[in-house]
Design a protein around this motif. Structure first.
Motif, PDB file in Angstrom:
ATOM      1  N   SER A 180       5.411   8.625  11.475  1.00 50.84           N
ATOM      2  CA  SER A 180       5.411   7.216  11.105  1.00 50.84           C
ATOM      3  C   SER A 180       6.665   6.619  11.741  1.00 50.84           C
ATOM      4  O   SER A 180       7.607   7.351  12.095  1.00 50.84           O
ATOM      5  CB  SER A 180       5.419   7.105   9.579  1.00 50.84           C
ATOM      6  OG  SER A 180       6.068   5.944   9.143  1.00 50.84           O
ATOM      7  N   VAL A 231      -3.054   4.263  -0.261  1.00 44.02           N
ATOM      8  CA  VAL A 231      -1.710   4.377   0.297  1.00 44.02           C
ATOM      9  C   VAL A 231      -0.739   3.768  -0.717  1.00 44.02           C
ATOM     10  O   VAL A 231      -0.982   2.663  -1.225  1.00 44.02           O
ATOM     11  CB  VAL A 231      -1.589   3.721   1.689  1.00 44.02           C
ATOM     12  CG1 VAL A 231      -2.172   2.314   1.727  1.00 44.02           C
ATOM     13  CG2 VAL A 231      -0.126   3.702   2.154  1.00 44.02           C
ATOM     14  N   HIS A 277       1.948   1.727  -1.680  1.00 43.19           N
ATOM     15  CA  HIS A 277       2.570   0.606  -0.991  1.00 43.19           C
ATOM     16  C   HIS A 277       2.624  -0.554  -1.972  1.00 43.19           C
ATOM     17  O   HIS A 277       1.607  -0.916  -2.557  1.00 43.19           O
ATOM     18  CB  HIS A 277       1.737   0.227   0.233  1.00 43.19           C
ATOM     19  CG  HIS A 277       2.396  -0.824   1.077  1.00 43.19           C
ATOM     20  ND1 HIS A 277       3.544  -0.574   1.786  1.00 43.19           N
ATOM     21  CD2 HIS A 277       2.088  -2.121   1.299  1.00 43.19           C
ATOM     22  CE1 HIS A 277       3.906  -1.678   2.421  1.00 43.19           C
ATOM     23  NE2 HIS A 277       3.041  -2.625   2.135  1.00 43.19           N
ATOM     24  N   ALA A 334      -1.878   8.621   0.579  1.00 46.79           N
ATOM     25  CA  ALA A 334      -0.868   8.648   1.639  1.00 46.79           C
ATOM     26  C   ALA A 334       0.436   8.078   1.092  1.00 46.79           C
ATOM     27  O   ALA A 334       0.431   7.064   0.387  1.00 46.79           O
ATOM     28  CB  ALA A 334      -1.337   7.832   2.839  1.00 46.79           C
ATOM     29  N   GLY A 364       4.447   7.085   2.285  1.00 47.36           N
ATOM     30  CA  GLY A 364       5.246   6.769   3.466  1.00 47.36           C
ATOM     31  C   GLY A 364       6.600   7.459   3.466  1.00 47.36           C
ATOM     32  O   GLY A 364       6.945   8.212   2.559  1.00 47.36           O
ATOM     33  N   VAL A 396       0.633   0.015   7.656  1.00 49.86           N
ATOM     34  CA  VAL A 396      -0.158  -0.274   6.446  1.00 49.86           C
ATOM     35  C   VAL A 396      -1.501  -0.881   6.855  1.00 49.86           C
ATOM     36  O   VAL A 396      -2.557  -0.503   6.316  1.00 49.86           O
ATOM     37  CB  VAL A 396       0.614  -1.211   5.497  1.00 49.86           C
ATOM     38  CG1 VAL A 396      -0.252  -1.611   4.307  1.00 49.86           C
ATOM     39  CG2 VAL A 396       1.888  -0.529   5.011  1.00 49.86           C
ATOM     40  N   LEU A 409      -3.697   1.861   8.116  1.00 51.92           N
ATOM     41  CA  LEU A 409      -4.155   2.706   7.004  1.00 51.92           C
ATOM     42  C   LEU A 409      -5.236   1.987   6.204  1.00 51.92           C
ATOM     43  O   LEU A 409      -6.237   2.595   5.799  1.00 51.92           O
ATOM     44  CB  LEU A 409      -2.969   3.088   6.110  1.00 51.92           C
ATOM     45  CG  LEU A 409      -1.931   4.023   6.764  1.00 51.92           C
ATOM     46  CD1 LEU A 409      -0.643   4.057   5.951  1.00 51.92           C
ATOM     47  CD2 LEU A 409      -2.482   5.443   6.909  1.00 51.92           C
ATOM     48  N   LEU A 451      -8.026   3.061   3.409  1.00 52.22           N
ATOM     49  CA  LEU A 451      -7.093   3.298   2.303  1.00 52.22           C
ATOM     50  C   LEU A 451      -6.714   1.963   1.667  1.00 52.22           C
ATOM     51  O   LEU A 451      -6.325   1.022   2.362  1.00 52.22           O
ATOM     52  CB  LEU A 451      -5.822   4.003   2.803  1.00 52.22           C
ATOM     53  CG  LEU A 451      -5.903   5.520   3.022  1.00 52.22           C
ATOM     54  CD1 LEU A 451      -6.969   5.910   4.031  1.00 52.22           C
ATOM     55  CD2 LEU A 451      -4.555   6.084   3.432  1.00 52.22           C
ATOM     56  N   SER A 478      -4.190  -0.218  -0.872  1.00 53.47           N
ATOM     57  CA  SER A 478      -2.791  -0.144  -1.304  1.00 53.47           C
ATOM     58  C   SER A 478      -2.718  -0.003  -2.816  1.00 53.47           C
ATOM     59  O   SER A 478      -3.478  -0.622  -3.550  1.00 53.47           O
ATOM     60  CB  SER A 478      -2.028  -1.392  -0.860  1.00 53.47           C
ATOM     61  OG  SER A 478      -1.988  -1.442   0.549  1.00 53.47           O
TER      62      SER A 478
END
Lengths: 240, 240
Positions: free
Chosen positions: A111, A173, A175, A193, A195, A205, A208, A213, A215
């Motif tokens: 990443s 993800v 986030h 996922a 980060g 993002v 993803l 995915l 958030s």
């Protein structure tokens, strides 16, 4: 070490093993085992039973394995964990923690905010990763070895592999922005996922999200990955 | 460091501070801040605002603080955490994690399986503990400093102090046997006790139960304290 893990390749006879590594030291010095003592033992990727100490001295420990009353490992978590590669020292602890929590499939990915030098760390060698996973399994009393994949390029992974991994399961993800509320714990299969320090960048993002995915916010606190992983897995899955 | 934390005693004027320690290094080397940049900054046990870089060089960083648009810290967790003293190296990480998760009251206690030598560790000095707590707060973006108590004798603590701490709230000890089912997450005040590696001994569990703590199972896996703490707090409290 709450479970002594034996690799089938280590057996000298169907029920005999001679250990000389850190496990032998642990049995001698931490367990302070004596001849005749019985320890919880499991076959890697197999059942859990017992091991009786037949001999022990400074050079090693001989054990007789007894699987006459076999038990299963704790249930695995039905999750695929995608982790931006943590800095190497933290990676060791994260792998141990993740293995102890019952994760069986881990993808370490690049990443933008992952320092490229991390990918050259000797801690990414298969043997070192294997050892961390074993430590986590021994801690949790689990025999089922997780599989760890490494992907040094973000975009090909997220475009070509991630949509297939995410298909047919809840995929998240961690986030904080535009986040869905956290679902109730469920036994259904999921992909999550997490980060790097500083988080995925907005481009990542987006990618993803495009891979399927959604958030998910863990709350207003920014947690280190080693804390975020147990928090996230605990939010998503019930006690088992 | 997701939040720059300033102790009020460090101010040279009501809105000026000159930093020379690891925070200055971090601002220079990790944030790579320039004169005029603005950073998130908070007053220890106070509000969150911004800090503008006025000067920076190898000797330090001068900042102008701006609390004209103040924000509150994230909500604290309404929990009293009682921890059998972890081994010193793990203690550092546990204190950081616990502070980052929003715990504000921590009791480090003795237990049969805590090595007595741990109590002589320099990592138990107030200044070292303070530093770990700050690192956790900086990570999570919190300004409210937790309080850490140390009790080197199990029995007087559990008989004389614990019943008062447990009174009027849900009180739990993480212990797999004769355990109650885990309650649903709630914002109500709670006390939780977590044992050492190897767990509390039966005598200690009895004493904790007598002090009003009910046994609570975290599942069939045995987790290290640094993993068990975020799992337990996540089970007990909702996302905030």
């Amino acid at each position: 070490m709450n479970l002594l893990l034996i690799d089938p390749s280590e057996l000298s006879a169907p029920d005999r093993v001679w250990l000389t590594d850190r496990r032998a030291v642990h049995i001698r010095e931490i367990h302070q085992a004596q001849v005749g003592d019985r320890l919880r033992a499991g076959m890697l990727n197999g059942l859990i039973g017992e091991a009786e100490v037949l001999n022990l001295d400074a050079s090693g420990v001989e054990l007789a394995l007894d699987f006459s009353q076999p038990r299963q490992s704790p249930s695995p978590l039905p999750v695929i964990l995608v982790l931006a590669l943590p800095r190497p020292k933290m990676l060791r602890r994260v792998l141990q923690a993740v293995a102890s929590l019952g994760v069986k499939e881990i993808w370490l990915i690049h990443s933008y905010r992952v320092d490229k030098s991390y990918w050259s760390s000797p801690l990414l060698d298969a043997a070192v990763i294997h050892e961390q996973l074993l430590l986590g399994l021994e801690q949790a009393g689990d025999t089922q070895l997780p599989v760890v994949h490494q992907r040094k390029r973000f975009k090909p992974f997220v475009e070509d592999e991630l949509p297939g991994l995410a298909a047919g399961r809840q995929a998240w993800v961690a986030h904080p922005y535009h986040a869905q509320p956290c679902p109730a714990p469920s036994d259904e299969s999921a992909l999550v996922a997490i980060g790097p320090e500083g988080g995925f960048i907005p481009y990542e993002v987006d990618k993803l999200n495009q891979a399927g995915l959604k958030s998910l916010s863990l709350g207003s606190r920014i947690l280190r990955v080693e804390t975020a992983v147990p928090v996230l897995l605990t939010r998503l899955f019930p006690v088992s």
